[in-house]
Design a protein around this motif. Structure first.
Motif, PDB file in Angstrom:
ATOM      1  N   SER A  80     117.522  61.679  11.308  1.00  0.00           N
ATOM      2  CA  SER A  80     118.971  61.456  11.279  1.00  0.00           C
ATOM      3  C   SER A  80     119.553  61.267  12.671  1.00  0.00           C
ATOM      4  O   SER A  80     120.638  60.709  12.829  1.00  0.00           O
ATOM      5  CB  SER A  80     119.669  62.632  10.593  1.00  0.00           C
ATOM      6  OG  SER A  80     119.311  62.687   9.230  1.00  0.00           O
ATOM      7  N   ALA A  81     118.853  61.754  13.702  1.00  0.00           N
ATOM      8  CA  ALA A  81     119.378  61.622  15.063  1.00  0.00           C
ATOM      9  C   ALA A  81     119.426  60.167  15.518  1.00  0.00           C
ATOM     10  O   ALA A  81     120.152  59.818  16.448  1.00  0.00           O
ATOM     11  CB  ALA A  81     118.508  62.427  16.030  1.00  0.00           C
ATOM     12  N   SER A  82     118.661  59.298  14.850  1.00  0.00           N
ATOM     13  CA  SER A  82     118.653  57.885  15.212  1.00  0.00           C
ATOM     14  C   SER A  82     119.870  57.186  14.609  1.00  0.00           C
ATOM     15  O   SER A  82     120.532  57.697  13.711  1.00  0.00           O
ATOM     16  CB  SER A  82     117.371  57.215  14.713  1.00  0.00           C
ATOM     17  OG  SER A  82     116.228  57.866  15.229  1.00  0.00           O
ATOM     18  N   SER A  83     120.155  55.988  15.100  1.00  0.00           N
ATOM     19  CA  SER A  83     121.299  55.223  14.606  1.00  0.00           C
ATOM     20  C   SER A  83     121.060  54.788  13.169  1.00  0.00           C
ATOM     21  O   SER A  83     119.930  54.493  12.773  1.00  0.00           O
ATOM     22  CB  SER A  83     121.524  53.987  15.483  1.00  0.00           C
ATOM     23  OG  SER A  83     121.776  54.364  16.817  1.00  0.00           O
ATOM     24  N   GLU A  84     122.140  54.712  12.385  1.00  0.00           N
ATOM     25  CA  GLU A  84     122.032  54.267  11.002  1.00  0.00           C
ATOM     26  C   GLU A  84     121.852  52.758  10.945  1.00  0.00           C
ATOM     27  O   GLU A  84     122.376  52.024  11.772  1.00  0.00           O
ATOM     28  CB  GLU A  84     123.281  54.659  10.215  1.00  0.00           C
ATOM     29  CG  GLU A  84     123.405  56.137   9.975  1.00  0.00           C
ATOM     30  CD  GLU A  84     124.510  56.469   8.986  1.00  0.00           C
ATOM     31  OE1 GLU A  84     124.933  55.549   8.271  1.00  0.00           O
ATOM     32  OE2 GLU A  84     124.930  57.625   8.938  1.00  0.00           O
ATOM     33  N   VAL A  85     121.095  52.302   9.958  1.00  0.00           N
ATOM     34  CA  VAL A  85     120.910  50.876   9.764  1.00  0.00           C
ATOM     35  C   VAL A  85     121.976  50.359   8.805  1.00  0.00           C
ATOM     36  O   VAL A  85     122.686  51.128   8.173  1.00  0.00           O
ATOM     37  CB  VAL A  85     119.507  50.560   9.201  1.00  0.00           C
ATOM     38  CG1 VAL A  85     118.437  51.078  10.130  1.00  0.00           C
ATOM     39  CG2 VAL A  85     119.335  51.153   7.814  1.00  0.00           C
ATOM     40  N   ILE A  86     122.098  49.056   8.724  1.00  0.00           N
ATOM     41  CA  ILE A  86     123.096  48.425   7.871  1.00  0.00           C
ATOM     42  C   ILE A  86     122.405  47.669   6.756  1.00  0.00           C
ATOM     43  O   ILE A  86     121.486  46.886   7.002  1.00  0.00           O
ATOM     44  CB  ILE A  86     123.984  47.466   8.691  1.00  0.00           C
ATOM     45  CG1 ILE A  86     124.669  48.231   9.837  1.00  0.00           C
ATOM     46  CG2 ILE A  86     125.012  46.790   7.798  1.00  0.00           C
ATOM     47  CD1 ILE A  86     125.429  47.341  10.775  1.00  0.00           C
ATOM     48  N   THR A  87     122.835  47.918   5.512  1.00  0.00           N
ATOM     49  CA  THR A  87     122.265  47.210   4.378  1.00  0.00           C
ATOM     50  C   THR A  87     122.472  45.712   4.537  1.00  0.00           C
ATOM     51  O   THR A  87     123.506  45.263   5.022  1.00  0.00           O
ATOM     52  CB  THR A  87     122.906  47.700   3.078  1.00  0.00           C
ATOM     53  OG1 THR A  87     122.777  49.122   3.005  1.00  0.00           O
ATOM     54  CG2 THR A  87     122.214  47.097   1.871  1.00  0.00           C
ATOM     55  N   LYS A  88     121.476  44.935   4.103  1.00  0.00           N
ATOM     56  CA  LYS A  88     121.426  43.481   4.225  1.00  0.00           C
ATOM     57  C   LYS A  88     121.109  43.028   5.645  1.00  0.00           C
ATOM     58  O   LYS A  88     121.082  41.838   5.926  1.00  0.00           O
ATOM     59  CB  LYS A  88     122.733  42.826   3.755  1.00  0.00           C
ATOM     60  CG  LYS A  88     123.110  43.144   2.313  1.00  0.00           C
ATOM     61  CD  LYS A  88     122.074  42.641   1.332  1.00  0.00           C
ATOM     62  CE  LYS A  88     122.502  42.913  -0.101  1.00  0.00           C
ATOM     63  NZ  LYS A  88     121.474  42.521  -1.084  1.00  0.00           N
ATOM     64  N   GLN A  89     120.872  43.978   6.553  1.00  0.00           N
ATOM     65  CA  GLN A  89     120.565  43.646   7.930  1.00  0.00           C
ATOM     66  C   GLN A  89     119.125  43.147   8.039  1.00  0.00           C
ATOM     67  O   GLN A  89     118.203  43.721   7.475  1.00  0.00           O
ATOM     68  CB  GLN A  89     120.749  44.886   8.807  1.00  0.00           C
ATOM     69  CG  GLN A  89     120.697  44.637  10.291  1.00  0.00           C
ATOM     70  CD  GLN A  89     121.078  45.893  11.060  1.00  0.00           C
ATOM     71  OE1 GLN A  89     120.776  47.002  10.641  1.00  0.00           O
ATOM     72  NE2 GLN A  89     121.748  45.725  12.178  1.00  0.00           N
ATOM     73  N   ARG A  90     118.925  42.049   8.766  1.00  0.00           N
ATOM     74  CA  ARG A  90     117.583  41.510   8.957  1.00  0.00           C
ATOM     75  C   ARG A  90     116.883  42.288  10.066  1.00  0.00           C
ATOM     76  O   ARG A  90     117.483  42.595  11.096  1.00  0.00           O
ATOM     77  CB  ARG A  90     117.641  40.029   9.311  1.00  0.00           C
ATOM     78  CG  ARG A  90     116.263  39.399   9.437  1.00  0.00           C
ATOM     79  CD  ARG A  90     116.322  37.885   9.500  1.00  0.00           C
ATOM     80  NE  ARG A  90     114.997  37.325   9.607  1.00  0.00           N
ATOM     81  CZ  ARG A  90     114.173  37.148   8.605  1.00  0.00           C
ATOM     82  NH1 ARG A  90     114.562  37.483   7.386  1.00  0.00           N
ATOM     83  NH2 ARG A  90     112.972  36.646   8.766  1.00  0.00           N
ATOM     84  N   ALA A  91     115.630  42.618   9.846  1.00  0.00           N
ATOM     85  CA  ALA A  91     114.896  43.428  10.815  1.00  0.00           C
ATOM     86  C   ALA A  91     113.398  43.174  10.663  1.00  0.00           C
ATOM     87  O   ALA A  91     112.958  42.391   9.815  1.00  0.00           O
ATOM     88  CB  ALA A  91     115.219  44.904  10.606  1.00  0.00           C
TER      89      ALA A  91
END
Length: 244
Positions: free
Chosen positions: A160-171
């Motif tokens: 959880s300490a890491s940044s949150e990702v965004i749904t539909k985000q390409r990675a």
């Protein structure tokens, strides 16, 4: 969605079960219909419910005009979300009221009928523990753990300490422990995300280019009695020829 339900069998369940299946802080797609049949759609977070009659979603930033036009008590709506097991979960209800505060919440009186869960996964899943880096353009990579994988996608977790990702985000997912001259990176899109205790859990869908690589990876998994482990042959020619 109709195409999915045409090819996959939807399971009927109670709305309370549907909410539990999605879990708390799950990203959902909300469809509101006015009495004049106008539709308003937006993404929100399902925050939970009382387990019987009501549930609550956290609203995004909306204009005064949008709130005045689409958020009247009694307006019907549907919520769609992807559960951790990969099922498309749907249930409906009607607007009860808006709770203003540090986070604006929409109170919904749920309809106990017509809730359903439709399996989205068409490929067999394999339980694994594969370390990888999750990479999004122009941001530092995040170390993640892949917990299950199929030809079409995977489920991974990270702190959880890491940044949150965004749904539909390409990675891109880059596996650790692979020789530098062997490319097993798999690109695609985040299709679900939720926070579970001290970790984030993400569903990742591979793009068509990466499915040949995931298929090759699965073909090189060995079962140790509890989960599948990666066993890459020491043969660069075989690897290159299999996934290019």
């Amino acid at each position: 969605m109709k195409a999915i339900e045409k090819n996959q069998e939807a399971v009927t369940l109670a709305a309370t079960q549907a909410m539990l299946r999605l879990g708390s802080a799950a990203l959902v797609r909300v469809h509101i219909q006015t009495p004049m049949k106008a539709l308003f759609r937006f993404n929100a977070l399902l925050m939970g419910g009382d387990g019987k009659r009501y549930c609550y979603i956290q609203l995004p930033a909306l204009s005064v005009q949008q709130k005045g036009q689409y958020f009247h008590p009694g307006y019907y709506l549907q919520l769609h979300g992807v559960a951790p097991d990969g099922a498309l979960v749907r249930f409906g209800g009607k607007i009860e009221n808006i709770l203003e505060g540090p986070h604006t919440l929409l109170c919904i009186e749920v309809n106990q009928e017509k809730a359903s869960a439709t399996p989205l996964r068409q490929d067999k899943r394999f339980p694994v523990q594969l370390s990888a880096s999750f990479v999004v353009d122009n941001t530092p990579s995040v170390r993640v753990m892949i917990n299950d994988i199929s030809v079409g996608g995977c489920l991974f977790t990270y702190p959880s300490a890491s940044s949150e990702v965004i749904t539909k985000q390409r990675a891109t997912l880059e596996l650790h422990g692979i020789a530098s001259d062997q490319d097993l990176s798999m690109s695609g899109y985040i299709i679900s995300h939720r926070k579970q205790g001290q970790t984030h859990s993400c569903g990742f869908q591979f793009d068509d280019r990466s499915k040949s690589r995931s298929a090759w990876l699965i073909a090189n998994l060995d079962f140790d009695g509890e989960r599948f482990c990666l066993s890459v042959p020491n043969n660069d020619g075989e690897l290159t020829g299999s996934i290019s």
